[in-house]
Design an enzyme around this catalytic site. Structure first.
Site, PDB file in Angstrom:
ATOM      1  CD  GLN A  43      -2.902  -1.177   2.318  1.00 52.58           C
ATOM      2  OE1 GLN A  43      -2.573  -1.797   3.311  1.00 52.58           O
ATOM      3  NE2 GLN A  43      -4.047  -0.530   2.249  1.00 52.58           N
ATOM      4  CG  HIS A  63       0.618  -4.569 -13.279  1.00 52.07           C
ATOM      5  ND1 HIS A  63       1.892  -5.027 -13.027  1.00 52.07           N
ATOM      6  CD2 HIS A  63       0.562  -3.334 -12.729  1.00 52.07           C
ATOM      7  CE1 HIS A  63       2.577  -4.108 -12.344  1.00 52.07           C
ATOM      8  NE2 HIS A  63       1.781  -3.076 -12.158  1.00 52.07           N
ATOM      9  CG  ASP A  76       3.052  -0.228 -11.009  1.00 49.63           C
ATOM     10  OD1 ASP A  76       2.639  -1.251 -10.405  1.00 49.63           O
ATOM     11  OD2 ASP A  76       2.995  -0.099 -12.251  1.00 49.63           O
ATOM     12  CG  HIS A 146      -0.808  -6.091   5.214  1.00 48.10           C
ATOM     13  ND1 HIS A 146      -0.883  -5.486   6.443  1.00 48.10           N
ATOM     14  CD2 HIS A 146      -1.923  -5.703   4.553  1.00 48.10           C
ATOM     15  CE1 HIS A 146      -1.976  -4.748   6.520  1.00 48.10           C
ATOM     16  NE2 HIS A 146      -2.636  -4.866   5.381  1.00 48.10           N
ATOM     17  CG  ASN A 190      -3.318  -7.317   7.974  1.00 53.42           C
ATOM     18  OD1 ASN A 190      -3.525  -6.805   9.065  1.00 53.42           O
ATOM     19  ND2 ASN A 190      -4.050  -7.022   6.903  1.00 53.42           N
ATOM     20  CG  ASN A 333      -6.279  -5.296  12.073  1.00 50.73           C
ATOM     21  OD1 ASN A 333      -5.486  -5.122  12.995  1.00 50.73           O
ATOM     22  ND2 ASN A 333      -5.883  -5.625  10.861  1.00 50.73           N
ATOM     23  CE1 TYR A 335      -9.587  -1.501  10.065  1.00 43.60           C
ATOM     24  CE2 TYR A 335      -9.755   0.860   9.758  1.00 43.60           C
ATOM     25  CZ  TYR A 335      -9.006  -0.299   9.728  1.00 43.60           C
ATOM     26  OH  TYR A 335      -7.681  -0.252   9.393  1.00 43.60           O
TER      27      TYR A 335
HETATM   28  C1  NOJ Z   1      -7.555  -3.606   6.724  1.00 36.71           C
HETATM   29  C2  NOJ Z   1      -6.189  -3.867   6.160  1.00 36.71           C
HETATM   30  O1  NOJ Z   1      -5.334  -4.522   7.033  1.00 36.71           O
HETATM   31  C3  NOJ Z   1      -5.550  -2.637   5.567  1.00 36.71           C
HETATM   32  O2  NOJ Z   1      -4.650  -3.062   4.597  1.00 36.71           O
HETATM   33  C4  NOJ Z   1      -6.627  -1.741   5.007  1.00 36.71           C
HETATM   34  O3  NOJ Z   1      -6.116  -0.706   4.253  1.00 36.71           O
HETATM   35  C5  NOJ Z   1      -7.422  -1.206   6.176  1.00 36.71           C
HETATM   36  N1  NOJ Z   1      -7.926  -2.296   6.988  1.00 36.71           N
HETATM   37  C6  NOJ Z   1      -8.580  -0.300   5.776  1.00 36.71           C
HETATM   38  O4  NOJ Z   1      -9.452  -0.976   4.954  1.00 36.71           O
END
Ligand code: NOJ
Length: 508
Positions: A43, A63, A76, A146, A190, A333, A335
């Site tokens: 990322q 790609h 890239d 990841h 991850n 993780n 959200y």
């Molecule tokens: C999950 C992922 O681990 C991460 O790569 C992603 O960008 C974020 N949460 C947000 O979606």
């Protein structure tokens, strides 16, 4: 432009703050509580074919299928962190963070993913990065994988094949040998949940349409590969390197659509087991193995569909024991939340049909640039409590991701509000519920490629100018806010309150 939902959410918060001002208490994060921010290799790094790096499945995917990325973009160049990592580390330092969570690109270290070809320039890069982190007084928290699997290994079946397990172990060995003297917090994989989705949906690499079959194979081999690496560390490295290992598990909190409906309440439980329990139960529960509800539902459906056996692979009794207990802490993780009802959906067979749950429309405030993210801070406290109840009160929880997606505004007041209200719930989990939360990580340190949302969904505390060849970084207001939090170790009063009585009144 602020959406109405977000505005209402902000106004509601202000009202609550004013109401509770007089009797509110501003709790402090415990002395040894740590703050950090996170990124991942694909990322942010760019340099996709530089210095001997091999091709990963995300290189191939973006790609060959730019149509599956909302803005047709790829990683890239991304934020060019391969070249600008010192600025990234400086940003963490400026915010007063204690650690940097980043991931290592497997194909930068092993271009094909195989141990017979190790790319010294890749090792050199991560040595430079780790040293930079440490020299700035921060700790590295390192994720081994990841989602950017070397393409060569995907050609052998990727995580759907158990061949991957020995190669993942060989990769981990190279990481322990080269970096384990300085890295003391590891995560192996991850969000295996979301990586396994690459075998169920077309929008995540490898993008295979093997619904209801590939997803479970990939998950199974990820769990076994994780356990293998844990045992490798235990046997050969732990005594000397004294680190800790876990894996990052993601979950949305689940709320029944109709509070009094037994069906919806059961569906909510099933939803949590089919998302978090799927990975956490084999590793953290006393009995090990997959949640019973998954084993029963998938077996019954598989047999009815004409499969000779369950599409969910099974662990042998030796494997159950081998996998159980293979994490030193819980890397969470988190959200948002989903509103859940009972019902059938999805292809036949598919993971969604197996779950027997429906994700229903809700009225919670939403991110404008993410389809799945809702602003539901109480969810993080509830899931932390759930983890404690399910897997034991001694389990330490490190929040390894939490953050908000927007369009990349510098004056990111909604992100600040999101972070503040979520951290307040984390404080409640610590002080009211007595959960052992040891740290908090913002996703993300800098704006980056948000997978199939490309660069249109921004999570950074630092803005990155993707039109600038130099990828200039600029702190957003949220970066200043985080500096304030790490300095005071409290959430400023104007962003929220912590009040046990008020929570009790609300029935929490
Ligand atoms: C999950 C992922 O681990 C991460 O790569 C992603 O960008 C974020 N949460 C947000 O979606």
């Amino acid at each position: 432009m602020l959406s109405c939902k977000i505005q209402c959410f902000t106004i509601l918060n202000i009202v609550i703050i004013v109401m509770a001002r007089n009797n509110s208490k501003n709790y402090t994060f415990p002395k040894d509580f740590i703050f950090g921010a996170a990124t991942s290799a694909y990322q942010i790094e760019g340099a996709w074919n530089v210095d001997g790096k091999g091709q990963s499945i995300w290189d191939t995917f973006t790609h060959t299928h730019p149509d599956r990325i909302s803005d047709g973009s790829n990683g890239d160049d991304a934020a060019k962190s391969y070249f600008k990592y010192k600025e990234d580390v400086r940003a963490l330092k400026e915010m007063g963070m204690q650690f940097y969570r980043f991931s290592i690109s497997w194909s930068r270290i092993m271009p094909q993913g195989l141990p017979n070809n190790i790319n010294q320039k890749g090792i050199d890069y991560y040595n430079r990065l780790i040293d930079e982190v440490i020299n700035n007084g921060l700790k590295p928290v390192v994720t081994m994988f990841h989602w950017d699997l070397p393409q060569y290994l995907q050609d052998l079946g990727g995580f759907a094949s158990d061949v991957i397990i020995i190669y993942f172990e060989a990769y981990a060995e190279v990481l322990f040998e080269n970096f384990g003297d300085r890295v003391h917090m590891w995560t192996t994989i991850n969000e295996p949940y979301n990586h396994a989705f690459g075998y169920e949906v077309m929008t995540l690499a490898p993008g295979l349409n093997t619904t209801g079959v590939g997803i479970y194979l990939a998950a199974h081999n990820m769990i076994k590969a994780h356990a293998r690496v844990y045992h490798l560390y235990d046997k050969h490295y732990r005594a000397k390197q004294k680190g800790k290992i876990s894996l990052n598990l993601s979950v949305q909190w689940s709320v029944p659509e109709h509070k009094n409906s037994t069906d919806d309440k059961e569906a909510t439980k099933a939803e949590l087991e089919f998302t978090l329990g799927w990975y956490a139960h084999p590793i953290y529960s006393k009995e090990g193995d997959y949640p019973q509800i998954m084993k029963d539902r998938i077996r019954n459906l598989s047999l009815a569909e004409g499969f000779p056996t369950s599409r969910l692979p099974s662990f042998t009794s030796e494997e159950i024991v081998y996998v159980k207990g293979t994490a030193d802490y819980f890397a969470l993780n988190q959200y948002g939340s989903y509103l859940i009802a009972k019902g059938d959906t999805g292809a036949n067979p598919s993971y969604f049909r197996d779950k027997g749950t429906l994700i229903e429309p809700d009225n919670w405030p939403k991110s404008e640039t993410s389809t799945w993210e809702s602003v539901t801070p109480k969810g993080i406290r509830n899931i932390i409590k759930w983890i404690k109840e399910q897997y034991g009160e001694e389990l330490e929880i490190l929040i390894t991701e939490n953050g908000f997606a927007d369009n990349g505004e510098l004056n990111d007041i909604i992100r600040i509000n999101y972070l503040a209200t979520y951290m307040i719930e984390v404080l409640k989990a610590i002080h009211f519920d007595k959960c052992k939360v040891i740290g908090y990580t913002v996703w993300s340190l800098i704006d980056n490629l948000e997978w199939s949302n490309g660069y249109s969904s921004k999570f950074g505390l630092y803005h990155v100018d993707f039109n600038d060849p130099d990828r200039k970084r600029t702190p957003k207001q949220s970066a200043h806010f985080m500096r304030n939090v790490t300095e005071t170790r409290q959430i400023p009063y104007n962003y929220g309150i912590i009040d046990r009585e008020l929570d009790e009144e609300e029935g929490l």
